[in-house]
Design an enzyme around this catalytic site. Structure first.
Site, short mmCIF file in Angstrom:
data_model
loop_
_atom_site.label_atom_id
_atom_site.label_comp_id
_atom_site.label_asym_id
_atom_site.label_seq_id
_atom_site.Cartn_x
_atom_site.Cartn_y
_atom_site.Cartn_z
N THR A 1 -8.65 -3.57 -0.41
CA THR A 1 -8.97 -4.88 -0.52
C THR A 1 -9.98 -4.65 0.86
O THR A 1 -11.32 -5.31 -0.29
CB THR A 1 -7.83 -6.16 -0.59
OG1 THR A 1 -7.22 -5.28 -1.46
CG2 THR A 1 -8.69 -7.21 -1.31
N GLY B 1 -4.61 -4.82 -3.54
CA GLY B 1 -5.69 -3.50 -3.85
C GLY B 1 -4.45 -2.16 -4.69
O GLY B 1 -3.87 -1.50 -3.36
N HIS B 2 -4.65 -2.01 -5.49
CA HIS B 2 -4.08 -0.61 -6.11
C HIS B 2 -5.14 0.29 -6.50
O HIS B 2 -5.20 0.40 -7.48
CB HIS B 2 -2.63 -1.39 -7.63
CG HIS B 2 -2.06 -1.94 -6.76
ND1 HIS B 2 -1.08 -2.98 -6.99
CD2 HIS B 2 -1.39 -2.31 -5.87
CE1 HIS B 2 -0.13 -2.95 -7.11
NE2 HIS B 2 -0.80 -3.86 -5.98
N ASP C 1 1.42 -1.04 -0.43
CA ASP C 1 -0.37 -0.30 -0.11
C ASP C 1 0.79 1.27 0.07
O ASP C 1 0.34 2.35 0.71
CB ASP C 1 -1.33 0.06 1.31
CG ASP C 1 -1.43 -1.26 1.13
OD1 ASP C 1 -2.65 -1.84 -0.13
OD2 ASP C 1 -2.54 -1.69 2.00
N LYS D 1 2.01 2.01 -4.80
CA LYS D 1 2.57 1.65 -6.54
C LYS D 1 1.94 2.34 -7.34
O LYS D 1 2.23 2.60 -8.75
CB LYS D 1 2.58 0.30 -6.29
CG LYS D 1 4.43 -0.05 -5.24
CD LYS D 1 3.77 -1.60 -5.09
CE LYS D 1 2.18 -2.49 -4.19
NZ LYS D 1 1.96 -2.14 -2.88
N GLN E 1 1.87 -5.96 -3.07
CA GLN E 1 2.29 -6.40 -1.96
C GLN E 1 3.50 -5.49 -1.91
O GLN E 1 4.33 -4.44 -2.11
CB GLN E 1 2.74 -7.69 -1.14
CG GLN E 1 1.89 -8.52 -1.24
CD GLN E 1 0.60 -9.08 -2.81
OE1 GLN E 1 1.21 -9.93 -3.42
NE2 GLN E 1 -0.39 -8.95 -2.47
N ARG F 1 2.36 -29.15 -6.75
CA ARG F 1 2.57 -29.73 -8.25
C ARG F 1 0.80 -30.43 -7.85
O ARG F 1 0.51 -31.40 -9.12
CB ARG F 1 2.92 -30.61 -8.21
CG ARG F 1 4.33 -30.18 -8.53
CD ARG F 1 5.59 -31.18 -7.91
NE ARG F 1 5.73 -31.14 -6.78
CZ ARG F 1 6.78 -31.75 -6.18
NH1 ARG F 1 7.70 -31.98 -6.86
NH2 ARG F 1 6.66 -32.33 -4.71
N GLY G 1 -11.03 -3.48 3.72
CA GLY G 1 -11.45 -1.35 4.23
C GLY G 1 -11.16 -1.67 5.36
O GLY G 1 -11.60 -1.31 6.41
N ARG G 2 -10.00 -2.62 5.62
CA ARG G 2 -9.46 -2.78 7.37
C ARG G 2 -8.65 -1.82 8.08
O ARG G 2 -7.78 -1.01 7.07
CB ARG G 2 -8.24 -4.04 7.30
CG ARG G 2 -9.31 -5.15 7.52
CD ARG G 2 -8.83 -6.56 7.85
NE ARG G 2 -7.51 -6.82 6.49
CZ ARG G 2 -6.32 -7.42 6.65
NH1 ARG G 2 -6.29 -8.58 7.82
NH2 ARG G 2 -5.39 -7.79 5.72
#
Ligand code: GDP
Ligand code: IMO
Ligand code: MG
Length: 425
Positions: free
Chosen positions: A299, A40-41, A13, A16, A223, A143, A301-302
């Site tokens: 993403t 969340g960009h 956050d 970016k 991230q 895999r 809302g926290r």
């Protein structure tokens, strides 16, 4: 700017999305290479605000090819939703390419993410976004994951989906946890597969052809370095390689072609989710940063935790990423603070260090050592060049750059495109 990687240097956050959008003026292709819709960009263009989760932030310029690389875990339903929402807002999604080798997040991964968090005892919870990231990367490593190319054959895909979903349902039912309605969820997953089919491509070829043709290619990290699976504050991390090195594996491009690494960092620090945060402020200054900076997760809302700039952690990030260009973000958020602090070293069990510890238990014990700098106490949000910044603001920014051992390239003084200026120092 030929081939450039842009990464977050803190716990995500950093801004970016905004910087990618600004840099895309000169770009032919934007490539996401890791993570998923845990990201969340935010991009603000005029009065329009967009939050992107899987779609690269180059989507707002029609000529740009936007690649979702092989290193991502892609929730088919979430991607379909995100594309449809953009289309509703008049944004074309025709230039999106999804790697045929990207692993898919399926509904049972999201359920497993919540199940694992629920099972973890207090103090050991990670505070994940609940988007199924960890379970999907686990399947990739084990895999047994489903890749995008499998969506192209619906009969085969259905068999694989059912087999995997039944495996997960067995675990859920044995633990008394809710199970997945496989038939009903398949109908949704199938519709998403059909929607995504025209976008599924061999993107390794797409990206390498662009690089060979000297196109400007920008890799969009998600991230931040301190959430990297290897280099972050393990286990309180995400499940992918968020650092610059991840771009090569996550897009299938050789390190030989990378020219620049942009490190995006706030001039203070935030973290969302659990885990150590040495410079966290549980006081009115932390609240001030959160309120003025609107620090709520894009993403989930926290509320984001806030604290002073941590030069030890950021210097480490710049080293791991090889950052040669800094984008310093959210200067305006510090405008009204009379006194600012920068953490320049850590004291751990009486020992002073400037190295970021590998062990989370050491991180929990840190007593930060601060340097105090006068605040500038002026509105910077309308400033358009470095020379016009208050002297005290320049001193703060220069000190940050000196401590993290990288050069400032971009300064951001607000969320909009025009609240950004480049400098060459
Ligand atoms: P990302 O995940 O790194 O793209 O960052 P996010 O979008 O999750 O969070 C960054 C937030 O800060 C967004 O709400 C942006 O609109 C906002 N933002 C970006 N740059 C600035 C800035 O310089 N000043 C202020 N006040 N807000 C900014
Ligand atoms: P962007 O790209 C901030 C955090 C979660 C949690 C940890 C693991 O917007 O900067 P996960 O769901 O990935 O398994 O959660 O990582 N996290 C982020 N924090 N920004 C992000 O992305 C994040 N993506 C994951 O809060 O602590
Ligand atoms: Mg974000």
């Amino acid at each position: 700017m030929p081939v450039t990687i842009l990464v977050g240097t803190q716990w995500g956050d950093e801004g970016k999305g905004k910087i990618i959008d600004v840099l895309t003026r000169d770009v032919d292709m934007v490539v996401r290479y890791q993570g998923g819709n845990n990201a969340g960009h935010t991009v603000e263009i005029g009065d329009n605000k967009y939050v992107l989760h899987l779609i690269p932030s180059g989507i707002f310029r029609e000529s740009i090819i936007n690649v979702i690389g092989n290193g991502l875990v892609v929730d088919a339903l979430a991607l379909q939703n995100e594309m449809q929402h953009l289309v509703e807002r008049g944004i074309s999604v025709k230039n999106i390419q999804l790697s045929d080798k990207a692993h898919m997040i399926m509904p049972y991964h999201c359920m497993m993410d919540r199940f694992r968090e629920f099972q973890r005892e207090e103090g050991k919870k990670i505070g994940t976004t609940g988007k199924g990231i960890g379970p999907a990367y686990s399947d990739k490593a084990q895999r047994c994951g489903i890749r995008a190319l499998e969506l192209l054959d619906l009969n085969l895909f259905k068999a694989r989906y059912t087999e995997q979903a039944e495996k997960y349902n067995k675990i859920f039912s044995e633990a008394g946890f809710e199970t997945l309605d496989i038939e009903a969820s398949w109908e949704e997953v199938k519709a998403a597969a059909i929607y995504l089919t025209p976008h599924i491509k061999n993107t390794v070829v797409t990206v390498n052809e662009a690089v060979k043709a000297n196109k400007n290619v920008l890799f969009e990290g998600a991230q931040g370095a301190l959430l990297d699976i290897d280099h972050g504050t393990y286990p309180f991390v995400t499940s992918s390689s968020t650092t610059a090195g991840g771009a090569c594996g996550g897009a299938g491009v050789s390190p030989r072609y990378i020219d620049d690494i942009y490190g995006v960092m706030k001039v203070y620090t935030t973290r969302v989710g659990e885990g150590p945060f040495p410079t966290e402020l549980d006081d009115e200054v932390g609240n001030h940063m959160g309120t003025v900076g609107h620090e709520f997760g894009a993403t989930t809302g926290r509320k984001r935790r806030c604290g002073w700039f941590d030069a030890v952690a950021s210097r480490y990030s710049c080293m791991v990423n090889g950052v040669n260009k800094l984008a310093l973000m959210k200067m305006d958020v510090l405008d009204q603070l009379p006194e600012l602090k920068i953490c320049t070293a850590y004291e751990i069990d009486g020992e002073v260090t400037k190295d970021f510890p590998s062990d989370c238990r050491a991180l929990e014990k840190i007593v930060p050592i601060y340097e105090t700098i006068d605040g500038w106490m002026e509105d910077t949000s309308n400033i358009t060049k470095y020379e016009d910044l208050p002297e005290k603001a320049k001193k703060y920014l220069d000190r940050v750059a000196e401590l993290v051992e990288a050069d400032i390239a971009i300064i951001s003084v607000g969320p909009r495109r025009d609240q950004t200026f480049e400098i060459s120092k």
